[in-house]
Design a protein around this motif. Structure first.
Motif, PDB file in Angstrom:
ATOM      1  N   THR A  72      46.083  -2.696  13.662  1.00  0.00           N
ATOM      2  CA  THR A  72      46.804  -3.819  13.079  1.00  0.00           C
ATOM      3  C   THR A  72      45.801  -4.962  12.922  1.00  0.00           C
ATOM      4  O   THR A  72      44.714  -4.917  13.516  1.00  0.00           O
ATOM      5  CB  THR A  72      47.966  -4.242  13.997  1.00  0.00           C
ATOM      6  N   VAL A  78      46.744   1.921  15.589  1.00  0.00           N
ATOM      7  CA  VAL A  78      47.960   2.395  14.913  1.00  0.00           C
ATOM      8  C   VAL A  78      48.083   3.894  15.171  1.00  0.00           C
ATOM      9  O   VAL A  78      47.222   4.674  14.766  1.00  0.00           O
ATOM     10  CB  VAL A  78      47.908   2.099  13.403  1.00  0.00           C
ATOM     11  N   ALA A  81      50.479   7.515  12.233  1.00  0.00           N
ATOM     12  CA  ALA A  81      50.400   7.223  10.803  1.00  0.00           C
ATOM     13  C   ALA A  81      50.401   8.510   9.987  1.00  0.00           C
ATOM     14  O   ALA A  81      49.855   9.531  10.412  1.00  0.00           O
ATOM     15  CB  ALA A  81      49.141   6.426  10.492  1.00  0.00           C
ATOM     16  N   SER A 131      51.018   5.274   5.778  1.00  0.00           N
ATOM     17  CA  SER A 131      52.413   4.981   6.087  1.00  0.00           C
ATOM     18  C   SER A 131      52.562   5.039   7.604  1.00  0.00           C
ATOM     19  O   SER A 131      52.323   6.078   8.215  1.00  0.00           O
ATOM     20  CB  SER A 131      53.322   6.008   5.410  1.00  0.00           C
ATOM     21  N   ALA A 132      52.913   3.903   8.200  1.00  0.00           N
ATOM     22  CA  ALA A 132      53.113   3.807   9.654  1.00  0.00           C
ATOM     23  C   ALA A 132      54.103   2.681   9.923  1.00  0.00           C
ATOM     24  O   ALA A 132      54.595   2.042   8.986  1.00  0.00           O
ATOM     25  CB  ALA A 132      51.776   3.563  10.354  1.00  0.00           C
ATOM     26  N   SER A 133      54.348   2.400  11.194  1.00  0.00           N
ATOM     27  CA  SER A 133      55.378   1.413  11.547  1.00  0.00           C
ATOM     28  C   SER A 133      55.150   0.024  10.937  1.00  0.00           C
ATOM     29  O   SER A 133      56.123  -0.630  10.579  1.00  0.00           O
ATOM     30  CB  SER A 133      55.548   1.329  13.060  1.00  0.00           C
ATOM     31  N   PRO A 134      53.917  -0.467  10.748  1.00  0.00           N
ATOM     32  CA  PRO A 134      53.768  -1.759  10.084  1.00  0.00           C
ATOM     33  C   PRO A 134      54.178  -1.746   8.602  1.00  0.00           C
ATOM     34  O   PRO A 134      54.440  -2.780   8.015  1.00  0.00           O
ATOM     35  CB  PRO A 134      52.279  -2.086  10.223  1.00  0.00           C
ATOM     36  N   ASP A 136      53.939   0.559   4.488  1.00  0.00           N
ATOM     37  CA  ASP A 136      53.111   1.358   3.580  1.00  0.00           C
ATOM     38  C   ASP A 136      52.036   0.483   2.958  1.00  0.00           C
ATOM     39  O   ASP A 136      52.317  -0.626   2.494  1.00  0.00           O
ATOM     40  CB  ASP A 136      53.958   1.972   2.472  1.00  0.00           C
TER      41      ASP A 136
END
Length: 145
Positions: A72, A78, A81, A131-134, A136
């Protein structure tokens, strides 16, 4: 005789066109201001991304692997992902000769990407869709071989 001359002229024209096309596609130099950094923020700033080939220097020909590190903006790794890999040669108008993919999560936000191959010298782009929790986002790295 006229037919033979017409055929020779046609062959000469085709040779000139092919030579021009080859010069345009194979002798073009990458832009002078090309960003060759191996670490940068993603396009929308959701991630700090670093790309490190497992073996330096990056070479033309053999299959290679690299490690993509995602964090991040405040430096937290991260995990989990989903990353897709694309790219190609912008000046030649073609993609990668292989289909690289993430094969392992190595911990601490590091992902192993295998199946990278560059089949010719010149300017290459490696594009990563993340593409991950934070959210795209994407990042593009430039390489010149």
């Amino acid at each position: 005789m006229k037919l033979r001359r017409a055929v020779l002229i046609a062959i000469a024209l085709v040779a000139v066109v092919l030579a021009g096309w080859a010069a345009m596609h194979f002798l073009v130099r990458p832009p002078a201001e090309l960003d060759l950094s191996r670490s940068k923020p993603s396009a929308m700033g959701l991630y700090s991304v670093a790309m490190a080939p497992e073996i330096e220097p990056v070479q033309r020909g053999p299959l290679q692997a690299l490690v993509l590190t995602l964090a991040t903006p405040d430096g937290k790794p991260v995990e989990g992902a989903h990353i897709t890999v694309g790219g190609g040669m912008p000046q030649h108008g073609h993609g990668l000769p292989t289909s690289p993919e993430v094969t392992a999560y190595l911990g601490d936000g590091r992902y192993r990407v295998e199946g990278v191959r560059f089949n010719m010298s010149g300017w290459w782009e490696l594009k990563f869709a993340i593409s991950a929790s934070p959210g795209d986002d994407s990042v593009t790295f430039n390489l010149v071989l």
